[in-house]
Motif scaffolding. Structure first.
Motif, short mmCIF file in Angstrom:
data_model
loop_
_atom_site.label_atom_id
_atom_site.label_comp_id
_atom_site.label_asym_id
_atom_site.label_seq_id
_atom_site.Cartn_x
_atom_site.Cartn_y
_atom_site.Cartn_z
N PRO A 148 -35.92 19.98 67.19
CA PRO A 148 -35.04 19.38 66.64
C PRO A 148 -34.58 18.34 68.06
CG PRO A 148 -34.48 21.65 66.75
CD PRO A 148 -35.51 21.37 67.06
N CYS B 248 -28.84 23.88 63.92
CA CYS B 248 -29.86 23.71 62.91
C CYS B 248 -30.62 25.34 63.69
CB CYS B 248 -30.76 22.78 62.97
SG CYS B 248 -31.58 22.21 64.52
N VAL C 86 -32.47 26.90 60.01
CA VAL C 86 -33.75 26.22 59.59
C VAL C 86 -34.25 27.70 59.61
CG1 VAL C 86 -35.66 25.77 60.89
CG2 VAL C 86 -33.80 24.24 61.30
N GLU D 139 -38.77 21.15 58.16
CA GLU D 139 -38.13 19.21 58.80
C GLU D 139 -37.14 19.11 57.89
OE1 GLU D 139 -40.80 16.43 59.27
OE2 GLU D 139 -41.86 17.83 60.19
N CYS E 165 -33.47 20.99 58.62
CA CYS E 165 -33.37 20.50 60.00
C CYS E 165 -32.47 19.18 59.49
CB CYS E 165 -33.96 19.99 60.67
SG CYS E 165 -33.80 19.68 62.96
N ARG E 166 -33.14 18.17 59.11
CA ARG E 166 -32.32 17.29 58.81
C ARG E 166 -30.97 17.59 57.34
NH1 ARG E 166 -37.63 15.32 57.94
NH2 ARG E 166 -38.52 14.16 60.55
N TYR F 263 -30.42 17.00 62.53
CA TYR F 263 -31.11 16.82 63.61
C TYR F 263 -32.61 15.99 63.15
CZ TYR F 263 -27.67 19.31 65.78
OH TYR F 263 -26.04 19.78 65.86
N CYS G 168 -35.92 15.67 63.59
CA CYS G 168 -37.00 16.84 64.74
C CYS G 168 -38.94 16.03 63.50
CB CYS G 168 -36.65 17.86 63.45
SG CYS G 168 -37.04 17.62 61.84
N SER H 108 -42.92 18.15 63.67
CA SER H 108 -43.48 19.40 64.02
C SER H 108 -45.05 19.13 64.16
CB SER H 108 -42.80 20.01 62.37
OG SER H 108 -43.91 19.82 61.38
#
Ligand code: HSE
Length: 317
Positions: A184, A247, A251, A289, A292-293, A297, A299, A301
């Motif tokens: 992130p 996050c 996640v 992902e 996280c978004r 945030y 990110c 991977s």
């Protein structure tokens, strides 16, 4: 003596702790790493010509001060030990974001040691470079632990209990499993994170964590995916660090829901990793992902096999 040609070493990113083995278990990652180019020059000792960032431009945060860079610290330690009196010039190419929990300082230290080693008339075996890379890593993290340096140096899944350093134990790679690492857009300072950890723990925590580490190693040795899944837990360090990565909880919940065998912080974070069966890796990366978004945030991977090669000399003089 004339200045010689550059040699370039690449060292991969890594996941520190791997959830169960704080400070002693690490895993190499494919697709990200640092490079250090080195050449002999007229003069004495190690100097840094430049440090370049991910965009190829001069790095905005890292200076060429040799006392502040893990690559030069590692290279200088090796140079001294080898009794070399000449000069070495380094160019550091950072491919790993700083303070990312992806073993950035360790990869630079390893690449620095491997590049300087390639200039020696009688280079040391790769394993013998661990103590020199550790000197760089210790400067950056404020502690002596090889869980990033060792996998970056030799690849794969490596156990380095502090009491046995500089010994490295390459663990068997279980089949059918890979890692997903999510970075992130956050930063965590490892030295600060380490200094915030409690210094004593309960007997129950200790017994549980010992069991998880032993279970994980036994699971790797027999490719027992269920045992690996039951064992990938951290009851000591992760609970103390989870809140520093806003996050993380979301996640991790999403990764476990999507079938991860385990999910935890990579090193001190902010990166988050999951181990999972190979067939779900692409979906796992996209699930992590997405969550996280959704938590706010940006990110990136990486999906990696567990048997990623360690540092290499890509270009020799
Ligand atoms: N083992 C170290 C820690 C790794 O958890 O502090 C740092 O990346």
């Amino acid at each position: 003596m004339n200045d010689s040609e550059y040699v370039t070493a690449f060292a991969p990113a890594s996941i520190g702790n791997v959830c169960v083995g704080h400070d002693m278990l690490g895993l190499a990652i494919a697709g990200a790493g640092d490079r250090v180019s080195a050449r002999k020059i007229v003069g004495s000792g190690v100097t840094i010509k430049e440090v370049r960032g991910l965009d190829g431009e001069i790095h905005a945060e890292l200076s060429i001060d040799v006392t502040q860079n893990t690559a030069s610290l590692a290279a200088a330690a090796l140079w001294r030990e080898a009794g070399e009196s000449g000069g070495v010039e380094l160019i550091v190419h950072k491919g790993i974001p700083l303070q990312s929990g992806m073993g950035s300082s360790a990869a630079s230290a390893v690449a620095g040691a491997v590049a300087a080693n390639a200039l020696l008339e009688s280079p040391l075996d790769k394993d013998a470079l661990l103590p020199f890379a550790l000197i760089g890593e210790e400067f950056a993290s404020g502690g002596l632990h090889a869980d990033n340096v060792a996998p970056s140096l030799v690849g794969g899944l490596v156990l380095c209990p502090t009491v046995f350093l500089p010994a490295m134990i390459r663990l068997p790679i279980p089949s059918g499993i890979c890692s997903v690492l999510l970075h992130p857009a956050l930063e965590v300072n490892t030295a600060e994170s380490r200094s915030g950890l409690a210094s004593s723990y309960s007997m129950e925590q200790w017994l549980n964590q010992q069991g998880y580490l032993a279970g994980f190693i036994a699971g790797c040795a027999s490719s027992d995916i269920d045992l690996i899944g039951q064992s990938l837990r951290d009851v000591i360090i992760e609970p103390q660090r989870a809140a520093s990565v806003p996050c993380f909880a979301a996640v991790k919940a999403a990764a476990m829901e999507a079938g991860a065998l385990g999910c935890s912080l990579s090193g001190s974070g902010p990166s988050i990793f999951a181990l999972c069966k190979e067939e779900v890796a692409v979906d796992m990366a996209s699930t992590m992902e997405k969550s996280c978004r959704a938590a706010g945030y940006e990110c990136q991977s990486w999906i990696s096999p567990l048997d990623v090669p360690g540092a290499t000399v890509e270009r020799s003089a």
